[in-house]
Design an enzyme around this catalytic site. Structure first.
Site, PDB file in Angstrom:
ATOM      1  N   LYS A 182      48.185  38.060  38.091  1.00 11.95           N
ATOM      2  CA  LYS A 182      48.624  38.767  37.055  1.00 11.95           C
ATOM      3  C   LYS A 182      50.220  38.900  37.429  1.00 11.95           C
ATOM      4  CE  LYS A 182      44.707  39.004  35.192  1.00 11.95           C
ATOM      5  NZ  LYS A 182      43.912  40.178  35.066  1.00 11.95           N
TER       6      LYS A 182
HETATM    7  C1  PLP Z   1      42.235  40.087  34.639  1.00 15.67           C
HETATM    8  C2  PLP Z   1      41.948  40.857  33.433  1.00 15.67           C
HETATM    9  C3  PLP Z   1      41.126  42.102  33.401  1.00 15.67           C
HETATM   10  C4  PLP Z   1      40.858  42.686  34.663  1.00 15.67           C
HETATM   11  O1  PLP Z   1      41.578  42.845  35.560  1.00 15.67           O
HETATM   12  P1  PLP Z   1      41.300  43.687  37.179  1.00 15.67           P
HETATM   13  O2  PLP Z   1      42.279  44.325  37.596  1.00 15.67           O
HETATM   14  O3  PLP Z   1      40.843  42.284  37.919  1.00 15.67           O
HETATM   15  O4  PLP Z   1      40.010  44.476  37.123  1.00 15.67           O
HETATM   16  C5  PLP Z   1      40.877  42.493  32.292  1.00 15.67           C
HETATM   17  N1  PLP Z   1      41.352  41.741  30.972  1.00 15.67           N
HETATM   18  C6  PLP Z   1      41.765  40.915  31.080  1.00 15.67           C
HETATM   19  C7  PLP Z   1      42.197  40.252  29.800  1.00 15.67           C
HETATM   20  C8  PLP Z   1      42.481  40.180  32.218  1.00 15.67           C
HETATM   21  O5  PLP Z   1      42.885  39.193  32.291  1.00 15.67           O
END
Ligand code: PLP
Length: 374
Positions: A182
């Site tokens: 992210k």
């Molecule tokens: C990455 C992601 C998540 C989950 O994030 P984590 O921190 O890995 O649990 C949820 N929704 C979307 C759209 C994502 O891209």
């Protein structure tokens, strides 16, 4: 040529030294660094409450729980997202009600979301896909008119803005992810912004065993909470990331502008909407023109790997996964989500990429398409 991944975190030496300091401090679990990170995120979001946890998946689940959503309830969500978005709805015992996405923005169709509202609907759970905000005016207008909660999956959208206002600085409950892919990371981690009063207390209780201690140090358990607290080591990574967030996102925008300029293979790829307004460009996800190529997506990805370029797939349509098919969904239910799920590829995009890397990716795609035109 070194391998070019589709994403990679940028972690500076100051952060690495800061992590070493936390490790030597004798306090490595949740403590002062977690509080510092929450304060820094809250300041970034204009003073809204923020509580961090071990992942956005945990944070989404807790957000649904503190809204009181459970068995018998429905939550409206897009058919194309990371599967965590829908899984958490199932995990609290509610029913995910899928709606299709828009081809250009990849965001949930809001007219379809409104049509999907039933007396059992409790919440809307949109995703700001790839960092592009959903139409917040329309979203909250529907929520207000229908008396629904909103849990925003803003996993891609830290730093995104709607009409100049940061996502997470307004609205109902907003969840961010700090997974390494992210826009900023805590290695693993997530956050809920916007909980107030009793709901904020409930977030904290769900995050840590439902436990509180009174002034005498006596424990009380208020609900059967889980264990989702972030460590100070992870929080220190986040504290080293936040000061770079705006410049990271600016760099992402510049790289995407370069892609729009250079990415003109024949046959053409269908690119996401160009509009840069408030877009954090978490991911750049064009569609492959598979009907005009003698090549599957898997073969395309292998050819790119053969040229030392990483390519991701974000994401297959959720309703076509085995578990969701078993709930009664079938192919054809959400045609745009299915098309995107089949044709999408995620091209390399991360702040440390050089301009020359974009040129390399575009040249590779042009060459592969050239060699496999139908
Ligand atoms: C990455 C992601 C998540 C989950 O994030 P984590 O921190 O890995 O649990 C949820 N929704 C979307 C759209 C994502 O891209």
């Amino acid at each position: 040529m070194p391998f070019l991944p589709f994403t990679r975190p940028t972690i500076d030496e100051e952060t690495i030294a800061g992590v070493a300091e936390v490790l030597r401090s004798g306090w490595i679990a949740s403590g002062p660094k977690v509080q510092e990170l929450e304060a820094a995120l809250s300041a970034y979001l204009g003073g809204r409450s923020v509580r961090v946890m071990t992942s956005a998946t945990e944070a989404l689940e807790i957000a649904l729980r503190v809204c009181g959503i459970g068995p018998g309830d429905e939550v409206i969500t897009p058919a194309m997202s990371f599967v965590a978005t829908a899984n958490v709805i199932c995990r609290v015992g509610a029913k995910p009600v899928f709606v299709d996405i828009e081809l250009g923005s990849r965001n949930m169709s809001l007219p379809q979301a409104e049509s999907a509202v039933t007396p059992r609907t409790k919440a809307l759970m949109p995703v700001h896909f790839g960092g592009r905000p959903v139409d917040m005016d329309r979203l909250y207008e529907i929520a207000k008119r229908r008396g629904l909660r909103v849990v925003e999956d803003a996993a891609h959208a830290i730093g995104s803005r709607w009409r100049g206002r940061k996502i997470g600085s307004f609205g109902d409950l907003v969840v961010f992810s700090f997974h390494p892919n992210k826009n900023v990371t805590t290695i693993e981690g997530g956050a809920i912004a916007g909980a107030e009063g009793a709901e904020l207390t409930a977030v904290e209780r769900h995050r840590f065993h439902g436990l509180t201690k009174d002034e005498n140090g006596d424990a009380e358990v208020h609900l059967p909470g889980g264990k989702s607290n972030l460590s100070d080591v992870a929080a220190r990574v986040g504290l080293g990331q936040l000061p770079h967030l705006e410049s990271f996102n600016a760099r992402r925008r510049a790289l995407v502008a370069r892609y729009f300029e250079l990415l003109q293979p024949e046959p053409a790829m269908l690119l996401p909407d160009r509009s840069d307004e408030g877009h954090s460009w978490h991911a750049f996800t064009p569609l492959l023109p598979l009907d005009r190529l003698a090549l599957t997506r898997a073969e395309f990805i292998r050819e790119m790997h053969g040229r030392d370029i990483g390519v991701g797939v974000h994401y297959p349509a959720i309703h076509l996964f085995k578990h969701y098919l078993s709930l009664g969904h079938r192919e054809g239910d959400f045609p745009i989500a299915e098309r995107v799920g089949r044709e999408t590829v995620t091209l390399p995009l991360f702040p440390a990429m050089a301009d020359g890397d974009v040129e390399r990716v575009c040249a590779a795609i042009t060459a592969i398409f050239e060699a496999h035109r139908r």
